[in-house]
Design a protein around this motif. Structure first.
Motif, PDB file in Angstrom:
ATOM      1  N   UNK A   4       0.884  -1.172   0.000  1.00  0.00           N
ATOM      2  CA  UNK A   4       0.000   0.000   0.000  1.00  0.00           C
ATOM      3  C   UNK A   4       0.914   1.211   0.000  1.00  0.00           C
ATOM      4  N   UNK A   5       0.359   2.361  -0.318  1.00  0.00           N
ATOM      5  CA  UNK A   5       1.187   3.573  -0.297  1.00  0.00           C
ATOM      6  C   UNK A   5       1.730   3.804   1.109  1.00  0.00           C
ATOM      7  N   UNK A   6       0.891   3.580   2.116  1.00  0.00           N
ATOM      8  CA  UNK A   6       1.332   3.821   3.505  1.00  0.00           C
ATOM      9  C   UNK A   6       2.496   2.893   3.855  1.00  0.00           C
ATOM     10  N   UNK A   7       2.394   1.634   3.460  1.00  0.00           N
ATOM     11  CA  UNK A   7       3.474   0.678   3.758  1.00  0.00           C
ATOM     12  C   UNK A   7       4.745   1.101   3.028  1.00  0.00           C
ATOM     13  N   UNK A   8       4.608   1.497   1.766  1.00  0.00           N
ATOM     14  CA  UNK A   8       5.782   1.893   0.971  1.00  0.00           C
ATOM     15  C   UNK A   8       6.419   3.154   1.542  1.00  0.00           C
ATOM     16  N   UNK A   9       5.580   4.066   2.020  1.00  0.00           N
ATOM     17  CA  UNK A   9       6.111   5.334   2.555  1.00  0.00           C
ATOM     18  C   UNK A   9       6.930   5.118   3.822  1.00  0.00           C
ATOM     19  N   UNK A  10       6.727   3.980   4.477  1.00  0.00           N
ATOM     20  CA  UNK A  10       7.468   3.706   5.716  1.00  0.00           C
ATOM     21  C   UNK A  10       8.809   3.027   5.501  1.00  0.00           C
ATOM     22  N   UNK A  11       9.084   2.582   4.274  1.00  0.00           N
ATOM     23  CA  UNK A  11      10.315   1.805   4.033  1.00  0.00           C
ATOM     24  C   UNK A  11      11.476   2.752   3.702  1.00  0.00           C
ATOM     25  N   UNK A  12      12.533   2.762   4.524  1.00  0.00           N
ATOM     26  CA  UNK A  12      13.706   3.559   4.148  1.00  0.00           C
ATOM     27  C   UNK A  12      14.367   2.942   2.915  1.00  0.00           C
ATOM     28  N   UNK A  13      14.702   3.772   1.940  1.00  0.00           N
ATOM     29  CA  UNK A  13      15.401   3.306   0.732  1.00  0.00           C
ATOM     30  C   UNK A  13      16.745   4.038   0.671  1.00  0.00           C
ATOM     31  N   UNK A  14      17.819   3.261   0.827  1.00  0.00           N
ATOM     32  CA  UNK A  14      19.175   3.821   0.891  1.00  0.00           C
ATOM     33  C   UNK A  14      19.831   3.754  -0.478  1.00  0.00           C
ATOM     34  N   UNK A  15      20.698   4.711  -0.743  1.00  0.00           N
ATOM     35  CA  UNK A  15      21.492   4.672  -1.971  1.00  0.00           C
ATOM     36  C   UNK A  15      22.890   4.149  -1.639  1.00  0.00           C
ATOM     37  N   UNK A  66      21.194  12.781  -0.587  1.00  0.00           N
ATOM     38  CA  UNK A  66      20.256  12.632   0.527  1.00  0.00           C
ATOM     39  C   UNK A  66      19.162  13.706   0.494  1.00  0.00           C
ATOM     40  N   UNK A  67      19.374  14.751  -0.304  1.00  0.00           N
ATOM     41  CA  UNK A  67      18.338  15.789  -0.424  1.00  0.00           C
ATOM     42  C   UNK A  67      17.170  15.298  -1.289  1.00  0.00           C
ATOM     43  N   UNK A  68      17.367  14.215  -2.046  1.00  0.00           N
ATOM     44  CA  UNK A  68      16.290  13.695  -2.898  1.00  0.00           C
ATOM     45  C   UNK A  68      15.165  13.158  -2.004  1.00  0.00           C
ATOM     46  N   UNK A  69      13.919  13.425  -2.365  1.00  0.00           N
ATOM     47  CA  UNK A  69      12.817  13.070  -1.468  1.00  0.00           C
ATOM     48  C   UNK A  69      12.700  11.575  -1.151  1.00  0.00           C
ATOM     49  N   UNK A  70      13.118  10.706  -2.081  1.00  0.00           N
ATOM     50  CA  UNK A  70      12.987   9.267  -1.814  1.00  0.00           C
ATOM     51  C   UNK A  70      14.296   8.598  -1.426  1.00  0.00           C
ATOM     52  N   UNK A  71      15.347   9.374  -1.226  1.00  0.00           N
ATOM     53  CA  UNK A  71      16.633   8.810  -0.776  1.00  0.00           C
ATOM     54  C   UNK A  71      16.737   9.035   0.737  1.00  0.00           C
ATOM     55  N   UNK A  72      16.734   7.935   1.473  1.00  0.00           N
ATOM     56  CA  UNK A  72      16.645   8.018   2.936  1.00  0.00           C
ATOM     57  C   UNK A  72      17.954   7.676   3.626  1.00  0.00           C
ATOM     58  N   UNK A  73      19.071   7.925   2.946  1.00  0.00           N
ATOM     59  CA  UNK A  73      20.371   7.640   3.543  1.00  0.00           C
ATOM     60  C   UNK A  73      21.190   6.797   2.592  1.00  0.00           C
ATOM     61  N   UNK A  74      22.231   6.153   3.130  1.00  0.00           N
ATOM     62  CA  UNK A  74      23.133   5.443   2.235  1.00  0.00           C
ATOM     63  C   UNK A  74      23.716   4.180   2.831  1.00  0.00           C
ATOM     64  N   UNK A  75      24.103   3.274   1.932  1.00  0.00           N
ATOM     65  CA  UNK A  75      24.916   2.105   2.294  1.00  0.00           C
ATOM     66  C   UNK A  75      26.302   2.413   1.741  1.00  0.00           C
TER      67      UNK A  75
END
Ligand code: PEP
Length: 255
Positions: free
Chosen positions: A201-212, A225-234
């Motif tokens: 669901x959108x809510x479930x997807x919005x909760x998942x951190x996606x790292x670059x 990290x300023x990109x709206x869907x980049x939530x940090x890094x590996x």
């Protein structure tokens, strides 16, 4: 609000003494994190007890492992299981790194089993996906990454997905000094989130951190990290130097 995470993947580097000093230097840099900003340090297995002890009582910095096996115990010489990692105090496990896929021939099906093992043992999964250069050149990276997610994590329930972090690592950017542009990273991260939303669901997807991941360093981390869907890094290479890793953590905290 989903968490931001910077995770260090030391790969097969550092002696015990060097690893101890690196963690000391990172802690001396006082990264001052909060519940929205976490750091993970994933050393080689042999360091884990030492790293866990050093991070004991340190808030929001957790030990991770770079792999786990797909079975809980038994005659699997040389392997380390998820229950062992949990018992040792590990919080996160990296699954599906492209080096494991390539050099150790880890298949999507095996990665699905490893993910199940990790989650069954209350470990949080950092699930890696990403395309090789020929797929990027053919402009079929979106389908490639969606297929990886479908094959190894889409059997999970929405409840289980809460303990999964995705790391998008274009293989052509790993250890090459060639970073994805922030536009390429954002496009793929948005695609991953949309793919998760389509399945869950959108809510479930919005909760998942996606790292670059892929040649991320202090000089490019802030823009990524300023990109709206980049939530940090590996982070690979730059996680082996305290000042560089601290610079990347600082970039995470700015956003
Ligand atoms: C990695 O291997 O996960 C990685 C991102 O490596 P590097 O930062 O060295 O490109």
């Amino acid at each position: 609000m989903r968490k931001k995470i910077v995770a260090a993947n030391w790969k097969m580097n550092l002696t015990l003494e060097e690893g101890k000093k690196l963690v000391e230097d990172i802690l001396a840099g006082n990264p001052a994190l909060d519940t929205h900003n976490e750091v993970v340090i994933a050393p080689p297995f042999i360091h884990i007890t030492q790293t866990v002890a050093q991070l004991n009582n340190i808030s929001h910095i957790h030990a991770g492992s770079q792999n786990c096996y797909s079975e809980a115990s038994g005659a699997y010489t040389g392997e380390v299981s998820a229950p062992m990692l949990k018992d040792a105090g590990v919080r996160y496990v990296i699954i599906g790194h492209s080096e494991r896929r390539e050099y150790f021939k880890e298949t999507d099906a095996l990665l699905a089993k490893k993910t199940d093992q990790a989650l069954a043992n209350s470990l949080q999964v950092i699930f890696c996906c990403g395309e090789p250069l020929n797929i990027r050149d053919a402009d079929t990276q979106n389908q490639h990454v969606a297929d990886q997610l479908q094959a190894s994590i889409f059997h999970l329930s929405a409840e289980q997905l809460k303990n999964v972090v995705i790391a998008y690592e274009p293989i052509w950017a790993i250890g090459t000094g060639r970073t994805a542009t922030s536009v390429q990273a954002q496009d793929m991260h948005a695609h991953i989130r949309q793919t998760l939303a389509g399945k869950y669901s959108q809510a479930a997807a919005d909760n998942v951190p996606i790292l670059y991941g892929g040649s991320c360093k202090p000089s490019n981390a802030a823009e990524l990290f300023a990109c709206p869907d980049v939530d940090g890094g590996l982070i690979g290479g730059a996680s082996l130097k305290a000042d560089e890793f601290l610079g990347i953590i600082a970039a995470m905290k700015q956003h």
